[in-house]
Each structure stands twice: as structure tokens, then as C-alpha cells.
Design an enzyme around this catalytic site. Structure first.
Site, short mmCIF file in Angstrom:
data_model
loop_
_atom_site.label_atom_id
_atom_site.label_comp_id
_atom_site.label_asym_id
_atom_site.label_seq_id
_atom_site.Cartn_x
_atom_site.Cartn_y
_atom_site.Cartn_z
N ALA A 384 0.83 -1.20 0.00
CA ALA A 384 0.00 0.00 0.00
C ALA A 384 0.86 1.25 0.00
O ALA A 384 2.03 1.21 0.38
CB ALA A 384 -0.92 0.00 1.23
N SER A 385 0.26 2.36 -0.43
CA SER A 385 0.94 3.64 -0.45
C SER A 385 2.23 3.51 -1.28
O SER A 385 2.16 3.16 -2.45
CB SER A 385 1.20 4.09 0.99
OG SER A 385 1.46 5.46 1.05
N GLY A 386 3.40 3.76 -0.67
CA GLY A 386 4.64 3.58 -1.43
C GLY A 386 4.82 2.17 -1.92
O GLY A 386 5.46 1.93 -2.95
N LEU A 606 4.48 8.50 1.65
CA LEU A 606 3.37 7.93 0.87
C LEU A 606 2.63 6.94 1.75
O LEU A 606 3.25 6.13 2.40
CB LEU A 606 3.92 7.22 -0.36
CG LEU A 606 4.53 8.14 -1.42
CD1 LEU A 606 5.14 7.31 -2.52
CD2 LEU A 606 3.48 9.06 -2.00
#
Length: 606
Positions: A384-386, A606
Site C-alpha cells: 500500500a501507499s509507497g 506515501l
């Protein structure tokens, strides 16, 4: 202390030749027995946290082997499927200390071995004594049979999620949280800024729990030949005693451990009785090291696990928290691009994100690798995110149904401790600065109005870049990505129909796609290599010098003399931040690691 260490080191080195020779002979003799023609049942106990890939260095003179990991288990299961000497597996589950997606990967491997006519029989002393045993039972339900101890119970309680919110405590301490986000669902900072979940966060988390529970119920129902309504009734009536579990067909037998081991021998029905061989020894043996393929064609499985940071990554000398360093990952990706024997790469991601800059640098190397060969992403517990950012441009993305993914958004922030120091501790500061915003990242005070405006503009730029990368990689419009972004997390099962992943599955499916994309004929054998490899003792010595060696030896000996669990309890191995050079063995939570990753890059996480 230093003199004692060097005396200890000298004694260890003097004993290395003799001890190492005996150790190698012992290992060699074990390997020979493992690849012999005698029938064998593999015995495996799951009772420790399970990383995707072992990162701790191996110190042969203290008898270390490659640490248990999903990678090691996968190699063992894969080899056992086609090894005629393996007749089955006896699996004892004491603690499933990993995520639901990893449990799904293991369930798939168990099912494949069952289908190969090599039954996996499971033993549970209990499923969650004094705690929630839902994950343990979900994993066990994939086995050909389940035995439970007479005094055990099945705590199939369902799912419970709780988040601590620190805002009230921070207010009392006069610590001021200052966080900015891009995306209404990007809720990371809420543990500092709110007293409870925001409406957006609650929507996302409720959806996750609904998806997770549905997957658990459906998986148990299918494997126990029941139905969803019955499994939900089991959940709502738990804890369930051993006698009731047997009557309700949650388990097949009630046995003590010695009776289970005797039953395994009897179940095989062969004469002589098959040898019981530790699964981990088998997985470490040459028979499970599938490194060579026809004509040198190989598929590489590269593990990216932990928070994403700039520079070097890795973990402490004996595991604990891990980090994906942009420099280290770039080196691995570049080497794979230049290796002509590697025809495709599976990038296995288990990461909650971290530095935006580091994620972008890694994505650049993924792009350069993909110019030369297919790159297939396999998502573990979290991508997730980065963790999603570095996956966005892959040739194909495969996720487990329970993978937590998405979180396409940006968060940055700090905790301002100036009032806490001055008003409660009496500590004063007299800062001097040159530059209008030289104090932007100072932890003495929150962002002011002008600084907030500057940072909002900056994170909007980063968010836009994130959206564009996803749109390009997933071949979606910017509007379509925005509709599923805003920092919202999804399960793999929910992400697939929204275009964020291509299909559901685990390592087997990702490797199969890699072969297809590399145009490898089905009948052609393909070697597998698993990267990065743990550091050797000599690499540790060369890269970290005496302080690193001292830490490694201290932790190794603590683990050997006291046992790993006792050593961890005393903070002697794992779970510290000392490897980053930013503290002295201070314990900290995974969320703190993500925030630190953002701060290390001056703060656009992120």
C-alpha cells in the site's frame, strides 16, 4: 566491555576451524539423508513471526541456518510436490503470527500438496488459548485433517480491530500534532490528530473487515465441506471446546501430541515406517534449491519488505524491523536487468510505504528493468501507499484476496514538542535561523499558516505524480484513478475489479505469469532464484565493521544461550531501531517506522 568482546571474538575465531569443519560435516550428512530414496514425512511447526524473506546474516560458527521465512517454506512445499520420497507433512500450528494474505499463500501451498497425494495433517494444541484463534484455525482448515488436544479449544472469534488515538494524551502533554494529507481516506495521521476514526477512515476499515471475514468464512466452509451460514454460526458461538469441535466437525480427531505423532506413522501404512524429517532442514537442502533451469533460463523472485527509505535498507543483525532502501533495491534491480540468465522477475512486495522520493527512485529502476524483461508483482500482506507506488508500472500485478493495497495518497507531519518542553519540563530554547522557513521541520512548533500553504502545494504535486504513475501503469484515465485513490485502502479482492490489480493469487501464479510473459514453453524447466540473499559473516564484517560485528555476535550468542524468545523479551535481539543509527535499541511501533521514513526524506511520506 570492549575488551571482553574482543576476548570472546578471539575465542570464537580460534574455534571456528574445528567447529566449522564439524558443522559442515554434520550439514553434509544431513543433506545426504534428505535426498536419499527412503520415504519421509516432513514435520513443521509454525510458532514465530513469518517474514517474506529472511534478512538476518548467517553466522556459521554459531550453527546458524537460513531463518524461517515464507520464501523458505515456499521452496520446501514446491520441492515436496514432485519429490517421490515425500509422502506427506505433519504440521503443528502453535501461533499464526503473520497477516491474512500470508496465511492464504500457505493455505494454497497446503492445498497443492494435498492435491499431489501428499496429505498435510494438522495438529492444534489449541486455536487461540486466551486469545483470538481465527487465523490459526483458518490456516489449519486447508489441511487434509485436523487434530486437537483434548483440553484445547477453537477460538474462532472473528475479527476485532482497535486503533489507539493519542490526541487526548498529547493535549495533556501540550504536544501539538501538525499533519497534512492529500486524500480524505489517508488516515495515518489521525492517531495523533483525532480522538476516533474519521467517517472516511471508518468506511474504509469497515470494508476491509467485511472483505476479510467473508474470505475467512468462505475458505473454511469450502475446506471443511460446510456452508457459510454454519461457519458464521461457529464464529458467533466460539470459544468451542474440543468435544464440541469434534461433534460439529471443526476437527477430525482429539489427540495428545504423542498420539498425533504415532497416528502419522500409522496413517502412512508403509513398511518400514517413513522417516520423520524436519521440514526446514528439507527446505534448506539441495533438493529444494531450484536455481538452475534449461539453457540457464531462470525466474528471479526479488523480495521488497518493510518501510521504504532512502539509501540502504535491510534489518537489524538478527531480524526485527526491515526497511527497503532505495539504493539497495536499485542495485538489485539493475543487476537483474544485466543478468542474461534471468528471463523474468517477480517482485514480491510487503510494504506499507514510506518515503515518496525513495519510492520514485525504485520505480525508475523497475521501469528500466521492464524495458528488458517482464516484471510481475506479487503482493503479500501489505502493498500500500509507497508499496503500491513501486508496483504501479509492473507488467502484471497479482495480489492475494486479503492483501491490503491502494492507499494512493500522501501524508506529512510532525509532533511539535516546544510547549511540552517549556511548560511542563522547564526546558527553554532560543533558536536562531537564516531563511524564512529554516524552521519548517523543527519539532518545536507546529507549521504556521504560510508553511502549511507551502506544504499543501508540495504534497498536492506529489499526489498528482502518484496519480499519473498509476494511470500510466494501469492504463486507466486520471479520473478513474482519482475515484479509487484519495488514500483509501482496499483488499486485493476489492482492488481487482477497480483495476488496481490484474488477478488474485500467490507466488505460484506470479511465477507462472512470469514464465508466460518470457515465452517459456510449459514443458521447459525453469530455475528459481530468491533475492536478496542474507549477508554472510564476512559481508557483515566488511560492510558494518567492528560495531556491526559486535552487535551481531552479541545477539547471536544471546539467542543461542538464552533462546530467541527470552532474548527478545530483554531487548537483546530484534525489534529495535539501533540498526538505523538513530537510537540506542529503543523499541518502536511499525507506524513510527513509516513516519520516520517520511522524515528521513524531509517528509513527504506515501
Amino acid at each position: 566491555m570492549r575488551r571482553l568482546f574482543f576476548l570472546l571474538l578471539l575465542a570464537v575465531l580460534l574455534g571456528t576451524v574445528v567447529a566449522g569443519t564439524g558443522f559442515l560435516i554434520a550439514r553434509h550428512s544431513t543433506d545426504v539423508s534428505l535426498v536419499g530414496h527412503g520415504k519421509k514425512v516432513l514435520t513443521l511447526t509454525l510458532d514465530a513471526p513469518l517474514a517474506d524473506q529472511a534478512t538476518a546474516p548467517m553466522l556459521p560458527f554459531v550453527g546458524d541456518d537460513e531463518n524461517v521465512s515464507l520464501s523458505l517454506l515456499y521452496r520446501g512445499f514446491l520441492a515436496a510436490r514432485t519429490d517421490p520420497s515425500v509422502t506427506g507433512v505433519a504440521l503443528e500450528i502453535r501461533d499464526a503470527n503473520f497477516g491474512l494474505a500470508k496465511a492464504q499463500e500457505l493455505r494454497r501451498q497446503i492445498s497443492e500438496l494435498n492435491r499431489a497425494g501428499k496429505p498435510v495433517r494438522c495438529y492444534l494444541e489449541t486455536a487461540g488459548e486466551g486469545g483470538n484463534g481465527t487465523l490459526e484455525y483458518y490456516l489449519a482448515s486447508a489441511c487434509a485433517s485436523i487434530a486437537l488436544a483434548p483440553a484445547g479449544e477453537i477460538n474462532l472469534l472473528g475479527l476485532f480491530a482497535d486503533s489507539p488515538f493519542l490526541r487526548g494524551g498529547l493535549d495533556k502533554l501540550k504536544i501539538e500534532p501538525s499533519f497534512l494529507t492529500a486524500g480524505e481516506f489517508k488516515s495515518y495521521g489521525e492517531i495523533y490528530t483525532q480522538a476516533r476514526h474519521s467517517p472516511a477512515a471508518k468506511i474504509a476499515l469497515d470494508a476491509l473487515l467485511d472483505s476479510f471475514l467473508g474470505q475467512i468464512v468462505d475458505g473454511i466452509a469450502a475446506d471443511r465441506k460446510s456452508d457459510a451460514a454454519t461457519v458464521r454460526a461457529w464464529i458467533d458461538s466460539a470459544p468451542i471446546s474440543a468435544a464440541d469441535a469434534l461433534e460439529e466437525h471443526l476437527v477430525d480427531e482429539i489427540l495428545y501430541p504423542d498420539e498425533f505423532r504415532a497416528a502419522i506413522d500409522k496413517a502412512e501404512g508403509d513398511t518400514p515406517v517413513p522417516q520423520q524429517v524436519p521440514f526446514l532442514d528439507y527446505a534448506r537442502s539441495p533438493v529444494a534449491q531450484m536455481t538452475r533451469g534449461d539453457s540457464g533460463s531462470r525466474v528471479a523472485v526479488l523480495f521488497a519488505q518493510g518501510a521504504i527509505v532512502r539509501g540502504g535498507g535491510g534489518s537489524g543483525p538478527f531480524g526485527g524491523e526491515t526497511a527497503i532502501g532505495s539504493s539497495d533495491m536499485a542495485t538489485e534491480l539493475h543487476s537483474l536487468a544485466e543478468d542474461d540468465s534471468v528471463v523474468a522477475v517477480v517482485l514480491r512486495i510487503d510494504s506499507p510505504g514510506g518515503s515518496a522520493l525513495a519510492s520514485d527512485l525504485i520505480l525508475r529502476e523497475v521501469d528500466r528493468l521492464r524495458e528488458k524483461k517482464p516484471v510481475i508483482v506479487s503482493m503479500s500482506d501489505v502493498a500500500a501507499s509507497g508499496g503500491y507506488y513501486i508496483a504501479a508500472h509492473a507488467t502484471r500485478i497479482v495480489a492475494e484476496p486479503a492483501t491490503i493495497t491502494g492507499s494512493i495518497g500522501v501524508v506529512t507531519g510532525k509532533l511539535a514538542t516546544g510547549r511540552f518542553q517549556e511548560e511542563l519540563l522547564g526546558v527553554t530554547h532560543d533558536p536562531l535561523q537564516r531563511g524564512a522557513h529554516a524552521d519548517l521541520y523543527s519539532t518545536l512548533k507546529p507549521f504556521d499558516e504560510q508553511q502549511t500553504a507551502i506544504l499543501k502545494k508540495r504534497i498536492a504535486e506529489i499526489y498528482g505524480r502518484f496519480l499519473d504513475h498509476v494511470a500510466t501503469g494501469r492504463k486507466l484515465t486520471r479520473e478513474a484513478v482519482e475515484a479509487v485513490a484519495a488514500g483509501r485502502v482496499w483488499t486485493g479482492a476489492d482492488a481487482m475489479p477497480r483495476g488496481l490489480v490484474d488477478e488474485l493469487g500467490g507466488l505460484d501464479r506470479a511465477i507462472a505469469i512470469a514464465r508466460e510473459q518470457a515465452a517459456i514453453p510449459a514443458e521447459k524447466a525453469t530455475g528459481l532464484i530468491f533475492l536478496p540473499k542474507p549477508q554472510s559473516f564476512w559481508e557483515l564484517l566488511a560492510s558494518r565493521g567492528t560495531p556491526g560485528l559486535q552487535a551481531a555476535l552479541t545477539q547471536a550468542l544471546a539467542a543461542k544461550l538464552l533462546g530467541a524468545e527470552v532474548a527478545k523479551q530483554f531487548g537483546m535481539i530484534g525489534g529495535t531501531r539501533g540498526f538505523e543509527g538513530s537510537g540506542a535499541g529503543l523499541p518502536r511501533a511499525p507506524l513510527e517506522l513509516e513516519l520516520d521514513a517520511a522524515w528521513q526524506s524531509f517528509a513527504h511520506g506515501l
